[in-house]
Design a protein around this motif. Structure first.
Motif, PDB file in Angstrom:
ATOM      1  N   LEU A 133       0.967  -1.140   0.565  1.00 29.69           N
ATOM      2  CA  LEU A 133       0.245  -0.106   0.334  1.00 29.69           C
ATOM      3  C   LEU A 133       0.774   1.437  -0.079  1.00 29.69           C
ATOM      4  CD1 LEU A 133      -3.444  -0.231   3.058  1.00 29.69           C
ATOM      5  CD2 LEU A 133      -2.641  -1.145   0.240  1.00 29.69           C
ATOM      6  N   GLU A 134      -0.008   2.415  -0.803  1.00 30.37           N
ATOM      7  CA  GLU A 134       1.112   3.515  -0.434  1.00 30.37           C
ATOM      8  C   GLU A 134       0.154   4.669  -0.123  1.00 30.37           C
ATOM      9  OE1 GLU A 134       2.914   4.324  -4.652  1.00 30.37           O
ATOM     10  OE2 GLU A 134       4.032   3.149  -4.237  1.00 30.37           O
ATOM     11  N   GLY A 135      -0.016   5.201   0.347  1.00 34.83           N
ATOM     12  CA  GLY A 135      -0.388   6.632   1.347  1.00 34.83           C
ATOM     13  C   GLY A 135       0.437   7.818   2.391  1.00 34.83           C
ATOM     14  N   ARG A 136      -0.732   7.806   2.763  1.00 37.12           N
ATOM     15  CA  ARG A 136       0.074   8.947   3.980  1.00 37.12           C
ATOM     16  C   ARG A 136      -0.649   8.847   5.362  1.00 37.12           C
ATOM     17  NH1 ARG A 136       0.957  14.441   3.691  1.00 37.12           N
ATOM     18  NH2 ARG A 136       1.078  15.700   6.186  1.00 37.12           N
ATOM     19  N   PRO A 137       0.430   8.623   6.228  1.00 39.05           N
ATOM     20  CA  PRO A 137       0.546   7.841   7.276  1.00 39.05           C
ATOM     21  C   PRO A 137      -0.640   8.626   8.204  1.00 39.05           C
ATOM     22  CG  PRO A 137       2.736   7.729   6.932  1.00 39.05           C
ATOM     23  CD  PRO A 137       2.070   8.387   5.868  1.00 39.05           C
ATOM     24  N   PHE A 138      -1.125   8.269   9.558  1.00 42.57           N
ATOM     25  CA  PHE A 138      -1.707   9.602  10.736  1.00 42.57           C
ATOM     26  C   PHE A 138      -1.615   9.068  11.359  1.00 42.57           C
ATOM     27  CE2 PHE A 138      -5.526   7.148   8.324  1.00 42.57           C
ATOM     28  CZ  PHE A 138      -6.414   6.112   9.613  1.00 42.57           C
ATOM     29  N   TYR A 139      -2.186   9.501  12.333  1.00 42.92           N
ATOM     30  CA  TYR A 139      -1.071   9.018  13.997  1.00 42.92           C
ATOM     31  C   TYR A 139      -1.966   9.461  15.088  1.00 42.92           C
ATOM     32  CZ  TYR A 139       3.118   9.855  11.471  1.00 42.92           C
ATOM     33  OH  TYR A 139       4.164   9.818  10.290  1.00 42.92           O
ATOM     34  N   GLY A 140      -4.007   9.901  14.841  1.00 39.55           N
ATOM     35  CA  GLY A 140      -4.902   9.241  15.548  1.00 39.55           C
ATOM     36  C   GLY A 140      -5.820  10.051  15.269  1.00 39.55           C
ATOM     37  N   ILE A 141      -6.952  10.675  16.341  1.00 39.23           N
ATOM     38  CA  ILE A 141      -8.152  10.779  15.661  1.00 39.23           C
ATOM     39  C   ILE A 141      -8.276  11.789  16.560  1.00 39.23           C
ATOM     40  CG2 ILE A 141     -10.217  10.286  15.881  1.00 39.23           C
ATOM     41  CD1 ILE A 141      -8.817   8.648  13.763  1.00 39.23           C
ATOM     42  N   ARG A 142      -8.643  13.036  16.106  1.00 43.36           N
ATOM     43  CA  ARG A 142      -9.061  14.164  16.704  1.00 43.36           C
ATOM     44  C   ARG A 142     -10.597  14.462  16.266  1.00 43.36           C
ATOM     45  NH1 ARG A 142      -5.552  19.377  15.217  1.00 43.36           N
ATOM     46  NH2 ARG A 142      -4.092  18.756  16.358  1.00 43.36           N
ATOM     47  N   TYR A 143     -11.338  14.614  17.471  1.00 42.67           N
ATOM     48  CA  TYR A 143     -12.678  15.136  17.322  1.00 42.67           C
ATOM     49  C   TYR A 143     -13.036  16.810  17.677  1.00 42.67           C
ATOM     50  CZ  TYR A 143     -15.015  10.193  17.651  1.00 42.67           C
ATOM     51  OH  TYR A 143     -15.501   8.925  17.444  1.00 42.67           O
ATOM     52  N   LEU A 144     -13.583  16.964  17.272  1.00 37.89           N
ATOM     53  CA  LEU A 144     -13.885  18.507  17.401  1.00 37.89           C
ATOM     54  C   LEU A 144     -15.492  18.896  17.203  1.00 37.89           C
ATOM     55  CD1 LEU A 144     -12.089  18.159  14.572  1.00 37.89           C
ATOM     56  CD2 LEU A 144     -11.204  20.286  15.414  1.00 37.89           C
ATOM     57  N   ASP A 145     -15.962  20.131  17.994  1.00 37.38           N
ATOM     58  CA  ASP A 145     -17.365  20.683  17.922  1.00 37.38           C
ATOM     59  C   ASP A 145     -16.902  22.284  17.649  1.00 37.38           C
ATOM     60  OD1 ASP A 145     -16.622  21.214  20.240  1.00 37.38           O
ATOM     61  OD2 ASP A 145     -18.712  20.546  21.352  1.00 37.38           O
ATOM     62  N   ALA A 146     -18.106  22.775  18.016  1.00 37.14           N
ATOM     63  CA  ALA A 146     -18.080  24.636  17.624  1.00 37.14           C
ATOM     64  C   ALA A 146     -17.016  24.894  19.154  1.00 37.14           C
ATOM     65  CB  ALA A 146     -19.328  24.825  18.371  1.00 37.14           C
ATOM     66  N   ASP A 147     -17.166  24.372  19.579  1.00 33.96           N
ATOM     67  CA  ASP A 147     -15.744  24.642  21.285  1.00 33.96           C
ATOM     68  C   ASP A 147     -15.046  23.701  21.605  1.00 33.96           C
ATOM     69  OD1 ASP A 147     -17.974  26.923  21.693  1.00 33.96           O
ATOM     70  OD2 ASP A 147     -18.919  25.639  22.554  1.00 33.96           O
ATOM     71  N   HIS A 148     -14.851  22.822  21.342  1.00 41.69           N
ATOM     72  CA  HIS A 148     -13.876  22.028  21.794  1.00 41.69           C
ATOM     73  C   HIS A 148     -13.191  20.945  20.926  1.00 41.69           C
ATOM     74  CE1 HIS A 148     -17.472  22.111  24.566  1.00 41.69           C
ATOM     75  NE2 HIS A 148     -16.712  21.734  25.835  1.00 41.69           N
ATOM     76  N   ALA A 149     -11.961  20.575  21.253  1.00 38.21           N
ATOM     77  CA  ALA A 149     -10.982  19.463  20.755  1.00 38.21           C
ATOM     78  C   ALA A 149      -9.932  18.813  21.430  1.00 38.21           C
ATOM     79  CB  ALA A 149     -10.291  20.973  19.160  1.00 38.21           C
ATOM     80  N   VAL A 150     -10.212  17.652  20.769  1.00 34.12           N
ATOM     81  CA  VAL A 150      -9.140  16.544  21.857  1.00 34.12           C
ATOM     82  C   VAL A 150      -8.316  15.171  20.983  1.00 34.12           C
ATOM     83  CG1 VAL A 150     -11.824  15.093  22.102  1.00 34.12           C
ATOM     84  CG2 VAL A 150      -9.299  14.708  23.098  1.00 34.12           C
ATOM     85  N   ASP A 151      -7.245  14.794  21.174  1.00 32.01           N
ATOM     86  CA  ASP A 151      -6.806  14.236  20.465  1.00 32.01           C
ATOM     87  C   ASP A 151      -6.624  13.068  20.885  1.00 32.01           C
ATOM     88  OD1 ASP A 151      -6.573  16.626  19.071  1.00 32.01           O
ATOM     89  OD2 ASP A 151      -4.472  16.705  19.139  1.00 32.01           O
TER      90      ASP A 151
END
Length: 338
Positions: free
Chosen positions: A60-78
């Motif tokens: 496979l060829e692609g771009r690595p990603f290292y986690g998940i980020r949740y966001l709403d209008a006022d919050h963000a968490v990784d």
């Protein structure tokens, strides 16, 4: 007579055929669509799935990603992955890699449809081919599942997905999940100059109208050129009464689907395809149902629980704030899934 006939050359079907061939079984794939097959999906593959595909010899060829980020209008968490990075891979790129591996193993892929299926005590015949077993990997709205009366009508409001790619340099090394009252928008980096955006919702409307519900994401994409047409998929929820009918076994989305909320469809398909091949080798198809449930239960439970909360008007706005208040719990759940 061959050992295994596989209906469908998507990730579930191709992986089933590859694993069967590596196990020494004779296998043929039937797929009416021309390659590479595209599909509206999030295109993020978990580390466990990329590692499994590597063991099958799929490059496979692609771009690595290292986690998940949740966001709403006022919050963000990784939540960062502990086991290893996932890989953002265009669905067409994944399909080419699977097709290449099928060709390397000299697995025939016949461009035809499975129509009527007939079975005896020792064989199953479909598309003019007789095999000891048939693996039905023919997708979310599986005609084989319908023919065998294995589906169950749903009563909930259907959710659907829309996906489009944009020419823009990824701004984050995580998969971002934007939450709003409308639904969720997933942003997956799939190349150094390309991101995929998938929107999940039960609301009717166009991709552009849905994007209005995610103003922060819309600002990120301002000026970015769409690179692909919008593709859709759904309804996503597919209830199934059983995954075995005689010598036919369902795998992948055909075997039932909860939702794309956790993005674990391919990983579950790979794990369950391994169980299907094991049951074929042992000549014990009746064991597949329990095996399928065993290896998929955790993902089904977590996805179903999150979807249940998402569908409650009092709970839905609290999902991202709760994750932000309890980042350790959020991280543990994400890592358990992946």
């Amino acid at each position: 007579m061959i050992d295994l006939l596989v209906a469908g050359a998507g990730p579930a079907g191709a992986a089933t055929a590859i694993r069967a061939a590596l196990a020494g079984l004779s296998v043929v794939v039937v797929e009416p669509r021309s390659s590479p097959i595209d599909k509206a999906c999030g295109e993020g593959i978990a580390w466990s799935a990329t590692e499994y595909l590597g063991r099958l010899g799929v490059r496979l060829e692609g771009r690595p990603f290292y986690g998940i980020r949740y966001l709403d209008a006022d919050h963000a968490v990784d939540a960062r992955f502990r086991a290893g990075p996932g890989l953002g891979v265009r669905r067409t790129t994944l399909q080419r890699a699977l097709a290449d591996r099928l060709a390397e193993l000299d697995i025939p892929v016949i461009p035809t449809r499975v129509e009527a299926i007939t079975q005896t005590l020792n064989s199953v015949t479909a598309a003019g081919i007789t095999a000891h077993y048939l693996a039905a990997a023919d997708g979310l709205h599986s005609p084989i599942r319908r023919q065998l009366s294995l589906g169950v009508a749903g009563s909930e409001e259907p959710r659907r997905g829309l996906r489009q790619h944009f020419l823009v340099r990824p701004w984050c090394d995580l998969v971002e999940v934007y939450w709003s009252a409308l639904g969720e928008a997933y942003v997956t980096p799939v190349a150094d100059d390309l991101v995929g955006v998938a929107i999940l919702t039960s609301a009717r409307g166009s991709f552009d109208s849905h994007l209005d519900a995610f103003p922060a994401l819309k600002r990120r994409l301002a000026g970015a050129t769409p690179a692909t047409p919008v593709l859709g998929a759904g309804p996503l929820r597919q209830r199934v009464r059983g995954r075995v009918a005689g010598r036919v076994m369902l795998v992948g989305d055909a075997a039932g689907y909860v939702d794309a909320l956790t993005g674990e469809g391919i990983a579950v398909a790979l794990r369950t395809s391994a169980e299907l091949v094991r049951c074929v080798q042992a000549d014990r198809p009746a064991e597949y149902e329990a095996a399928w449930r065993r290896v998929s239960w955790e993902c089904r439970f977590l996805t179903g629980s999150l979807l249940w909360a998402r569908n409650r008007s009092l709970l839905a706005p609290r999902i991202v704030p709760a994750a932000a208040r309890l980042p350790g719990v959020f991280g543990a759940i994400v890592n358990q899934l992946t």
